[in-house]
Design a protein around this motif. Structure first.
Motif, mmCIF file in Angstrom:
data_model
loop_
_atom_site.group_PDB
_atom_site.id
_atom_site.type_symbol
_atom_site.label_atom_id
_atom_site.label_comp_id
_atom_site.label_asym_id
_atom_site.label_seq_id
_atom_site.Cartn_x
_atom_site.Cartn_y
_atom_site.Cartn_z
ATOM 1 N N ASP A 103 -66.513 19.389 -5.714
ATOM 2 C CA ASP A 103 -65.250 19.519 -6.285
ATOM 3 C C ASP A 103 -64.173 20.221 -5.917
ATOM 4 O O ASP A 103 -63.397 20.074 -4.691
ATOM 5 N N HIS A 113 -56.665 23.936 -7.914
ATOM 6 C CA HIS A 113 -55.082 23.766 -8.842
ATOM 7 C C HIS A 113 -54.956 24.924 -9.711
ATOM 8 O O HIS A 113 -53.859 25.213 -9.825
ATOM 9 N N ARG A 173 -51.929 18.688 -13.435
ATOM 10 C CA ARG A 173 -53.262 18.405 -12.694
ATOM 11 C C ARG A 173 -53.127 16.865 -11.688
ATOM 12 O O ARG A 173 -53.822 17.115 -10.310
ATOM 13 N N ASN A 174 -52.929 15.731 -12.067
ATOM 14 C CA ASN A 174 -53.254 14.927 -12.161
ATOM 15 C C ASN A 174 -52.203 14.702 -11.545
ATOM 16 O O ASN A 174 -52.333 13.203 -9.934
ATOM 17 N N VAL A 223 -52.307 17.062 -8.273
ATOM 18 C CA VAL A 223 -53.526 16.511 -7.044
ATOM 19 C C VAL A 223 -53.092 15.117 -6.127
ATOM 20 O O VAL A 223 -53.431 15.812 -4.754
ATOM 21 N N ARG A 280 -54.117 6.373 -6.835
ATOM 22 C CA ARG A 280 -55.761 6.926 -6.387
ATOM 23 C C ARG A 280 -56.613 6.504 -5.723
ATOM 24 O O ARG A 280 -56.929 5.827 -6.311
ATOM 25 N N TYR A 323 -55.231 7.596 -15.610
ATOM 26 C CA TYR A 323 -55.976 9.335 -14.679
ATOM 27 C C TYR A 323 -57.439 9.058 -15.648
ATOM 28 O O TYR A 323 -57.232 8.921 -16.913
ATOM 29 N N GLN A 383 -61.620 11.499 -9.524
ATOM 30 C CA GLN A 383 -61.936 12.643 -8.631
ATOM 31 C C GLN A 383 -62.918 12.507 -7.969
ATOM 32 O O GLN A 383 -62.731 13.085 -6.903
ATOM 33 N N LYS A 412 -62.224 11.409 -3.909
ATOM 34 C CA LYS A 412 -62.164 13.043 -2.792
ATOM 35 C C LYS A 412 -62.738 13.488 -1.874
ATOM 36 O O LYS A 412 -62.634 13.316 -0.604
HETATM 37 N N1 ARG Z 1 -60.026 17.646 -9.782
HETATM 38 C C1 ARG Z 1 -59.171 16.583 -10.510
HETATM 39 C C2 ARG Z 1 -59.354 15.494 -9.374
HETATM 40 O O1 ARG Z 1 -59.382 15.409 -7.926
HETATM 41 C C3 ARG Z 1 -57.877 17.060 -10.468
HETATM 42 C C4 ARG Z 1 -57.137 16.245 -11.761
HETATM 43 C C5 ARG Z 1 -57.692 17.072 -13.128
HETATM 44 N N2 ARG Z 1 -57.180 16.312 -14.341
HETATM 45 C C6 ARG Z 1 -57.773 16.030 -15.110
HETATM 46 N N3 ARG Z 1 -56.938 15.961 -16.111
HETATM 47 N N4 ARG Z 1 -59.285 17.217 -15.358
HETATM 48 O O2 ARG Z 1 -58.920 14.125 -10.638
#
Ligand code: ARG
Length: 437
Positions: free
Chosen positions: A24, A86, A110-111, A114, A233, A318, A323, A326
């Protein structure tokens, strides 16, 4: 390792950290600068609601811009030390600015972080793809104009059908690309909404200036509902790949035609030497590897679409599974752009063998012209069809050129409507604005 969420009672296992993050982090390198840009907007938003002073905002923004430069010139490496882009940004800000860096993440997760980086990336790449597609269409139309009256067989079922022209073939591919340019513009409109300020998917107890941040980042609108943001997403990724996939279908068809027409059996196409390679064993060979690899790009995008669609079998909100959308997404986007750049060059990278194409038009192919002529003399089409079928030999003295000038239905050989296609291209060019990054 630098872990954001590390607190008493939590532990981090090296192997599991790598399992979750190493691939990632690689994908995040494409998002890093977009994240920096969005983080600066978030910081200014926090300033506007009084959570950061003016001088805090300018210190943070200057440091963010410095970090962006350090990343671009290779001084700062986004690697496995970090969970993602992030946390790397927050870590670096804290390392240089201390306590001030620790204030940045107020009101976001981060949700949504990203997603804002992904949206900016999507918009940027859609604009680039759109520009390349318009350029391909432009080059094809120029070439269609130049070779508009060059006879070429028209095929259906890969069987000789009616006389056609190089102009019709080239303009046909150009118009298909114009449709794909439209698809990119539609996809751009669809993803042009700002997710930032929705945090983990449920908002926060702060009056964030979401609209201000969105305007600053040049989004057309806010994506209002925090859960809708999380549920978009992957879906938005599919919308983008749908548009790019459309362009790659055009690339694939064009590449297929060229590789077929370049066979000795057809002999219609010869490539500029840089578009071919040799064989390691057969001294006689020149192979059209470039068009063959172009042809396969579409498979990669289709594969990514399937992988993303499968990943989306999820409940609302989320989930870390997201992830996994991506890396295939970014790879497919970058593959598409690389293919479009090569296709631009390819349009002028081959010669059409006019004599060979003309010689491949045999007398039977004038049958449809003849049947339609009888119709203009008052014969019912079905009767004309039968009459011509009974006496195909009578067509021996016609020429392809006569057939082409008589094909006056709009869009056909005598009236390719290149002006209309040029006008459509003119409206498309520059309709999407390049991002400031
Ligand atoms: N690398 C993660 C993604 O692409 C970033 C978000 C992470 N969020 C979390 N709650 N762990 O989804």
């Amino acid at each position: 390792m630098t872990i954001l969420w590390k607190k008493d009672g939590t532990s981090v296992d090296d192997a599991l950290h790598r399992f979750m993050n190493s691939r990632d982090v690689e994908a995040d390198r494409e998002l890093f600068l977009f994240d920096i840009h969005a983080t600066a907007a978030h910081v200014r938003g926090l300033g506007r609601i009084g959570l950061l002073s003016d001088s805090d905002v300018s210190t943070l923004c200057a440091e963010l811009s410095r970090l962006g430069d350090r990343f671009s010139n290779g001084e700062f490496l986004l690697d496995e030390r970090f969970e993602d882009a992030h946390s790397a940004i927050e870590f670096e800000l804290t390392a240089t600015l201390g306590e001030l860096g620790r204030r940045v993440h107020a009101g976001r997760s981060r949700n949504d972080q990203v997603q804002v980086a992904l949206r900016l990336y999507m918009k940027d790449r859609l604009v680039r793809a759109h520009d390349h597609i318009c350029d391909i269409a432009k080059r094809l139309l120029t070439r269609a104009e130049r070779e508009h009256d060059v006879p070429m067989p028209g095929y259906t079922h890969l069987q000789r059908a009616v006389p056609s022209s190089a102009g019709l073939w080239l303009a046909g591919i150009a118009e298909s690309f114009l449709d794909s340019a439209d698809a990119c513009a539609f996809a751009h409109t669809r993803v042009d909404s700002c997710p930032l300020g929705t945090a983990a998917g449920y908002g926060v107890n702060l009056r964030l200036d979401r609209q201000g941040v969105s305007t600053e980042l040049e989004f057309a609108r806010l994506q209002v509902n925090p859960l809708a943001v999380q549920n978009a997403r992957g879906k938005y990724e599919l919308a983008v790949l749908d548009a790019l996939g459309s362009a790659l279908l055009d690339v694939r068809r064009f590449a297929w035609d060229l590789s077929l027409f370049a066979t000795s059996e057809f002999g219609f196409v010869t490539f500029a030497s840089e578009f071919t390679t040799g064989s390691s064993i057969m001294p006689n060979k020149r192979n059209p590897d470039v068009v063959e690899l172009l042809r396969t790009s579409s498979a990669e995008v289709e594969g990514a679409r399937t992988q993303i669609a499968q990943t989306l079998s999820l409940p609302s909100g989320y989930q870390r599974d997201l992830q996994a959308t991506k890396a295939p997404f970014i790879r497919a986007v970058e593959t598409t752009l690389a293919a479009l750049v090569v296709t631009e060059r390819l349009v002028d990278g081959f010669a059409l063998q006019h004599e060979r194409m003309r010689a491949a038009i045999d007398a039977d192919m004038f049958a449809t012209d003849r049947a339609v002529e009888l119709v203009t003399n008052g014969v019912a089409f079905r009767d004309a069809y039968l009459k011509v079928a009974r006496d195909l030999g009578a067509l021996w003295d016609r020429t392809p050129e006569e057939s082409l000038v008589a094909r006056v239905s709009p869009g056909a050989c005598a009236d390719l409507c290149l002006d209309e296609l040029q006008a459509r291209l003119g409206l498309a060019i520059n309709r999407l604005k390049r991002s400031p990054l």
